[in-house]
Design a protein around this motif. Structure first.
Motif, PDB file in Angstrom:
ATOM      1  N   GLY A 280      19.918 -35.697 -14.683  1.00 25.11           N
ATOM      2  CA  GLY A 280      20.793 -34.782 -15.416  1.00 25.11           C
ATOM      3  C   GLY A 280      22.145 -34.675 -14.716  1.00 25.11           C
ATOM      4  O   GLY A 280      22.445 -35.443 -13.798  1.00 25.11           O
ATOM      5  N   VAL A 281      22.957 -33.737 -15.167  1.00 28.36           N
ATOM      6  CA  VAL A 281      24.314 -33.564 -14.614  1.00 28.36           C
ATOM      7  C   VAL A 281      24.242 -32.773 -13.312  1.00 28.36           C
ATOM      8  O   VAL A 281      23.561 -31.743 -13.229  1.00 28.36           O
ATOM      9  CB  VAL A 281      25.210 -32.814 -15.631  1.00 28.36           C
ATOM     10  CG1 VAL A 281      26.584 -32.523 -15.031  1.00 28.36           C
ATOM     11  CG2 VAL A 281      25.345 -33.608 -16.919  1.00 28.36           C
ATOM     12  N   TRP A 282      24.953 -33.288 -12.302  1.00 30.18           N
ATOM     13  CA  TRP A 282      25.034 -32.600 -11.003  1.00 30.18           C
ATOM     14  C   TRP A 282      26.494 -32.572 -10.557  1.00 30.18           C
ATOM     15  O   TRP A 282      27.184 -33.599 -10.643  1.00 30.18           O
ATOM     16  CB  TRP A 282      24.237 -33.359  -9.935  1.00 30.18           C
ATOM     17  CG  TRP A 282      22.752 -33.315 -10.110  1.00 30.18           C
ATOM     18  CD1 TRP A 282      21.999 -34.145 -10.885  1.00 30.18           C
ATOM     19  CD2 TRP A 282      21.832 -32.410  -9.476  1.00 30.18           C
ATOM     20  NE1 TRP A 282      20.682 -33.817 -10.778  1.00 30.18           N
ATOM     21  CE2 TRP A 282      20.536 -32.762  -9.932  1.00 30.18           C
ATOM     22  CE3 TRP A 282      21.966 -31.347  -8.582  1.00 30.18           C
ATOM     23  CZ2 TRP A 282      19.384 -32.083  -9.516  1.00 30.18           C
ATOM     24  CZ3 TRP A 282      20.819 -30.684  -8.171  1.00 30.18           C
ATOM     25  CH2 TRP A 282      19.552 -31.046  -8.634  1.00 30.18           C
ATOM     26  N   HIS A 283      26.942 -31.444 -10.056  1.00 27.71           N
ATOM     27  CA  HIS A 283      28.277 -31.358  -9.460  1.00 27.71           C
ATOM     28  C   HIS A 283      28.159 -31.585  -7.954  1.00 27.71           C
ATOM     29  O   HIS A 283      27.467 -30.823  -7.263  1.00 27.71           O
ATOM     30  CB  HIS A 283      28.900 -29.984  -9.741  1.00 27.71           C
ATOM     31  CG  HIS A 283      29.327 -29.820 -11.177  1.00 27.71           C
ATOM     32  ND1 HIS A 283      30.007 -28.712 -11.629  1.00 27.71           N
ATOM     33  CD2 HIS A 283      29.198 -30.649 -12.243  1.00 27.71           C
ATOM     34  CE1 HIS A 283      30.262 -28.876 -12.930  1.00 27.71           C
ATOM     35  NE2 HIS A 283      29.772 -30.028 -13.327  1.00 27.71           N
ATOM     36  N   LEU A 284      28.816 -32.638  -7.464  1.00 28.69           N
ATOM     37  CA  LEU A 284      28.793 -32.948  -6.027  1.00 28.69           C
ATOM     38  C   LEU A 284      30.224 -33.091  -5.535  1.00 28.69           C
ATOM     39  O   LEU A 284      30.887 -34.095  -5.817  1.00 28.69           O
ATOM     40  CB  LEU A 284      28.044 -34.257  -5.749  1.00 28.69           C
ATOM     41  CG  LEU A 284      26.560 -34.363  -6.064  1.00 28.69           C
ATOM     42  CD1 LEU A 284      26.019 -35.702  -5.569  1.00 28.69           C
ATOM     43  CD2 LEU A 284      25.773 -33.223  -5.441  1.00 28.69           C
ATOM     44  N   ALA A 285      30.692 -32.081  -4.813  1.00 26.20           N
ATOM     45  CA  ALA A 285      32.059 -32.129  -4.272  1.00 26.20           C
ATOM     46  C   ALA A 285      32.067 -31.388  -2.951  1.00 26.20           C
ATOM     47  O   ALA A 285      31.161 -30.594  -2.660  1.00 26.20           O
ATOM     48  CB  ALA A 285      33.036 -31.482  -5.261  1.00 26.20           C
ATOM     49  N   ALA A 286      33.097 -31.640  -2.152  1.00 24.01           N
ATOM     50  CA  ALA A 286      33.192 -31.013  -0.826  1.00 24.01           C
ATOM     51  C   ALA A 286      33.264 -29.500  -0.946  1.00 24.01           C
ATOM     52  O   ALA A 286      33.743 -28.958  -1.946  1.00 24.01           O
ATOM     53  CB  ALA A 286      34.429 -31.536  -0.102  1.00 24.01           C
ATOM     54  N   GLU A 287      32.797 -28.829   0.099  1.00 23.68           N
ATOM     55  CA  GLU A 287      32.961 -27.381   0.193  1.00 23.68           C
ATOM     56  C   GLU A 287      34.440 -27.031   0.321  1.00 23.68           C
ATOM     57  O   GLU A 287      35.209 -27.797   0.912  1.00 23.68           O
ATOM     58  CB  GLU A 287      32.259 -26.863   1.456  1.00 23.68           C
ATOM     59  CG  GLU A 287      30.767 -26.725   1.338  1.00 23.68           C
ATOM     60  CD  GLU A 287      30.371 -25.686   0.299  1.00 23.68           C
ATOM     61  OE1 GLU A 287      30.928 -24.577   0.314  1.00 23.68           O
ATOM     62  OE2 GLU A 287      29.519 -26.009  -0.550  1.00 23.68           O
ATOM     63  N   GLY A 288      34.815 -25.853  -0.174  1.00 27.91           N
ATOM     64  CA  GLY A 288      36.196 -25.397  -0.051  1.00 27.91           C
ATOM     65  C   GLY A 288      37.061 -26.008  -1.144  1.00 27.91           C
ATOM     66  O   GLY A 288      36.601 -26.834  -1.942  1.00 27.91           O
ATOM     67  N   ASP A 289      38.309 -25.572  -1.210  1.00 31.53           N
ATOM     68  CA  ASP A 289      39.234 -26.107  -2.207  1.00 31.53           C
ATOM     69  C   ASP A 289      40.655 -25.942  -1.709  1.00 31.53           C
ATOM     70  O   ASP A 289      40.908 -25.200  -0.758  1.00 31.53           O
ATOM     71  CB  ASP A 289      39.042 -25.396  -3.564  1.00 31.53           C
ATOM     72  CG  ASP A 289      39.193 -23.895  -3.469  1.00 31.53           C
ATOM     73  OD1 ASP A 289      40.334 -23.408  -3.342  1.00 31.53           O
ATOM     74  OD2 ASP A 289      38.160 -23.184  -3.501  1.00 31.53           O
ATOM     75  N   CYS A 290      41.576 -26.629  -2.342  1.00 37.50           N
ATOM     76  CA  CYS A 290      42.994 -26.536  -1.967  1.00 37.50           C
ATOM     77  C   CYS A 290      43.826 -27.155  -3.078  1.00 37.50           C
ATOM     78  O   CYS A 290      43.280 -27.684  -4.040  1.00 37.50           O
ATOM     79  CB  CYS A 290      43.256 -27.257  -0.639  1.00 37.50           C
ATOM     80  SG  CYS A 290      42.936 -29.028  -0.706  1.00 37.50           S
TER      81      CYS A 290
END
Ligand SMILES: NC(=O)c1ccc[n+]([C@@H]2O[C@H](COP(=O)([O-])OP(=O)(O)OC[C@H]3O[C@@H](n4cnc5c(N)ncnc54)[C@H](OP(=O)(O)O)[C@@H]3O)[C@@H](O)[C@H]2O)c1
Length: 276
Positions: free
Chosen positions: A202-212
């Motif tokens: 299924g759909v999974w969101h995989l991205a680094a912690e934090g944002d900028c």
């Protein structure tokens, strides 16, 4: 190509197919799965807009990292982008093996101000985003659809390498400060994909912690690399790129047991270390 049947009597290493093996994700996946048998095909070896080449061996898992990734060029040639992203994914899905497909934060319009989770409705702003959303459907419900964002690594064309090059040549760089996302190191993404293939599809969101913002990322690259270059913060309107990008596309997973990635600053440091 037939799906490789597991042989209960004779354990053999898992055989994987990586498409787009020359790209930054394809390269990182080959490193992360180096202890398994990897058939890595570059664009020259399989243009996924065409049916698969004859003689492909049966594989246990396909990591589909090939894709049209030029967001602005897709505005000029949406059919070309769709042939690769949608048609290509369809060809890969037709192999019939378990499939990991890579999609993007650009399936969202960026109107939220809290992180996008898997149950949020997509609404792409660009031709690229539309082809990637359609590619998710082409991968089928039985695939792992990995939505990730703002990728960088030691190879290929990416923001980190571009800033390093330009900051070494110039005193000042103008960088947009009105788009916020999660800059994600492909080495960390590939490690998370190893965990993901043990989890439901299924759909999974995989991205680094934090944002900028891109400007904040550029400032951090310049500082970490010890370069002497000022970052001037501008708007997307001032930059005037052909494709619209979401103003906010921070990704998080709401799914139980989702792999977590390290903070983006750790990813940046890991990448800079490898670049020397
Ligand atoms: N880059 C990002 O920030 C980002 C963010 C979110 C999601 N993604 C997704 O992640 C996946 C991998 O992206 P990436 O960052 O690794 O991009 P990349 O470095 O541009 O790699 C894409 C690879 O696909 C190849 N390719 C292009 N057209 C092809 C075709 N018709 N047949 C076979 N191969 C083809 C490219 O070959 P050439 O170099 O010869 O064109 C390149 O090696 C893509 O699905 C992308 O949409 C990327």
């Amino acid at each position: 190509m037939e799906h490789a049947e597991p042989d209960p009597l004779r354990a053999r290493p898992r055989r994987l197919l990586v498409t787009g093996a020359g790209g930054q994700v394809g390269t990182a996946l080959q490193a992360a799965f180096a202890d398994e048998e990897v058939v890595a095909l570059t664009r020259e070896e399989w243009d996924v807009a065409l049916p698969p080449p004859a003689g492909l061996p049966a594989v246990d898992l396909v990591l589909h990292a090939a894709g049209w990734t030029n967001v602005d060029a897709a505005e000029e040639d949406p059919q070309g982008a769709a042939a690769v992203n949608v048609g290509g994914t369809q060809h890969v899905a037709e192999l019939g093996a378990p499939l990991v497909h890579f999609s993007t934060d650009y399936v969202f319009d960026g109107r939220k101000r809290t992180p996008y989770v898997e149950s949020d409705g997509p609404s792409p702003l660009s031709a690229y985003g539309r082809t990637k959303l359609a590619s998710e459907a082409a991968a089928g419900e039985d695939a792992w659809i990995v939505r990730t964002s703002w990728l960088f690594g030691e190879t290929g064309n990416n923001f980190v390498r571009t800033i390093l090059r330009l900051a070494a040549e110039r005193d000042e760089l103008s960088v947009v400060d009105d788009q916020r996302g999660c800059p994600t190191y492909v080495g960390h993404l590939a490690a998370a994909v190893r965990e993901l293939v043990e989890l439901p599809r299924g759909v999974w969101h995989l991205a680094a912690e934090g944002d900028c913002t891109w400007a904040e990322l550029a400032e951090t690259i310049v500082a970490e690399a010890g370069l002497d270059c000022r970052v001037r913060r501008i708007t997307s309107g001032e930059l005037g790129r052909p494709a619209l990008r979401p103003a906010y596309s921070v990704l998080r997973s709401e799914r139980p047991g989702a792999p977590t990635l390290p903070p983006w600053r750790d990813g940046l440091r890991a990448c800079l270390e490898k670049l020397g």
